[in-house]
Design an enzyme around this catalytic site. Structure first.
Site, mmCIF file in Angstrom:
data_model
loop_
_atom_site.group_PDB
_atom_site.id
_atom_site.type_symbol
_atom_site.label_atom_id
_atom_site.label_comp_id
_atom_site.label_asym_id
_atom_site.label_seq_id
_atom_site.Cartn_x
_atom_site.Cartn_y
_atom_site.Cartn_z
ATOM 1 N N GLU A 60 66.414 -105.182 21.005
ATOM 2 C CA GLU A 60 65.080 -104.823 20.504
ATOM 3 C C GLU A 60 64.678 -105.848 19.827
ATOM 4 O O GLU A 60 63.441 -105.961 19.489
ATOM 5 C CB GLU A 60 65.734 -103.811 19.457
ATOM 6 C CG GLU A 60 65.224 -102.312 20.116
ATOM 7 C CD GLU A 60 66.523 -101.530 20.553
ATOM 8 O OE1 GLU A 60 66.796 -100.478 21.223
ATOM 9 O OE2 GLU A 60 67.939 -102.454 20.804
ATOM 10 N N HIS A 129 69.204 -90.461 15.989
ATOM 11 C CA HIS A 129 68.383 -90.203 16.701
ATOM 12 C C HIS A 129 67.078 -89.553 15.636
ATOM 13 O O HIS A 129 66.136 -89.085 16.242
ATOM 14 C CB HIS A 129 68.614 -89.292 18.142
ATOM 15 C CG HIS A 129 69.004 -90.329 19.153
ATOM 16 N ND1 HIS A 129 70.729 -90.992 18.675
ATOM 17 C CD2 HIS A 129 69.083 -91.177 19.986
ATOM 18 C CE1 HIS A 129 70.744 -92.023 20.102
ATOM 19 N NE2 HIS A 129 69.987 -92.123 20.721
#
Length: 324
Positions: A60, A129
């Protein structure tokens, strides 16, 4: 009007802007041949090729840095975070580069960057998550932040974000992608800094955003049957907060409840309360109530997960308590 899913509304917005402007491209994990985690970019690689719909490594910080670099040099990247929780790995690039380069460069660079993807508490996705990062990014100067809640505002906001010359973070809720509703067939845009009046009322103001819009609507259905008349505002813009719309409502109802999925400590509600108390305290007849998620990692267990998030009955009880 066309009735489409929220993920299709986002796909339409992306497709239309890529077709209009060759400088627009998408990058992220599995956005190409797989079509994105929630199919927002499905088949776009067939139409635009593997460079404009670019599959990236699981890194990322690297692909966020690349996106910011391309924005500095004239392209308009759209970064899809496979899950917005993962963008914490790119926090430095988003804050120190995307948010600040227009200022630290003395205005020599603009960063027309869109960062979008799924977040929020889903159905047993586990703590890592189930992050709600809006409060993390709200403190960063130079960013605009929006949270879509319907197919209509999802498409209009994304098109506006892609054309904006500033970095925009767009939060999508993982449980709203299969929401289906009407979207105009003609082209339209929505402002990135305005709240939406969902329901007009006179007794109490309820402010919310994202998935909690629907928990509030469920609560309002119950309250209406009991003779209450709440006003509902969907924030949509989390940075800047549309304090003018909030003030207009408070001046009418004199009571305020904020419902969010964000954590209570340092959340979006905390910022709204601070601004309201600073500027509009004299219009309030009672203390502001905030209903937020509990300050704990989201449990994997389904019943425990549900218990951490505000439920419609809690909203009903809070409204009745304040109006009694």
């Amino acid at each position: 009007m066309n009735k489409i899913f929220l993920f299709d509304a986002l796909r339409e917005a992306t497709d239309e802007e890529m077709q209009r402007d060759k400088s627009v491209f998408v990058l992220g994990e599995d956005v190409g041949h797989y079509g994105g985690s929630y199919k927002v970019t499905k088949d776009l690689h067939v139409k635009y090729g593997d460079i404009r719909v670019l599959d990236t490594p699981i890194a990322e910080n690297s692909f966020m840095g690349m996106a910011i670099g391309t924005a500095m040099t004239g392209l308009r990247p759209i970064v899809e975070g496979m899950n917005m929780s993962f963008l914490l790995l790119a926090f430095n690039q988003i804050s120190n580069n995307a948010g600040m380069l227009p200022y630290t460069s003395g205005g020599n660079f603009s960063i027309p960057l869109v960062i979008r993807g799924p977040g929020g508490v889903g159905k047993q996705l586990g703590a890592e998550h189930s992050q709600r990062l809006e409060a993390y990014f709200q403190a960063i100067p130079g960013l605009k932040i929006v949270a879509c809640s319907t197919p209509h505002n999802a498409k209009g906001l994304l098109k506006s974000a892609i054309r904006d010359n500033n970095p925009v973070i767009m939060f999508e809720h993982v449980l709203l992608y299969n929401l289906k509703n009407d979207v105009p067939s003609e082209e339209y845009f929505l402002p990135l800094d305005k709240a939406e009046l969902v329901r007009s009322g006179n007794e109490i103001t309820i402010i919310t955003y994202s998935r909690m819009r629907y928990h509030v609507i469920q609560a309002v259905d119950i309250l209406l049957k009991d003779g209450y008349d709440p006003e509902v505002i969907d924030l949509i813009s989390l940075k800047p907060i549309d304090i003018e719309s909030i003030a207009k409502s408070i001046k009418k109802t004199h009571k305020l409840i904020i419902v969010e999925e964000c954590m209570k400590t340092g959340g979006i509600a905390a910022e709204i309360i601070a601004q309201v108390n600073d500027q509009y305290f004299d219009f309030l007849d009672s203390n502001i109530i905030r209903l937020s998620s509990q300050d704990i990692p989201t449990p994997y267990n389904g019943n425990l997960e549900k218990a951490t998030v505000v439920q419609p009955q809690q909203i009903v009880e809070a409204v009745k308590s304040m109006l009694s």
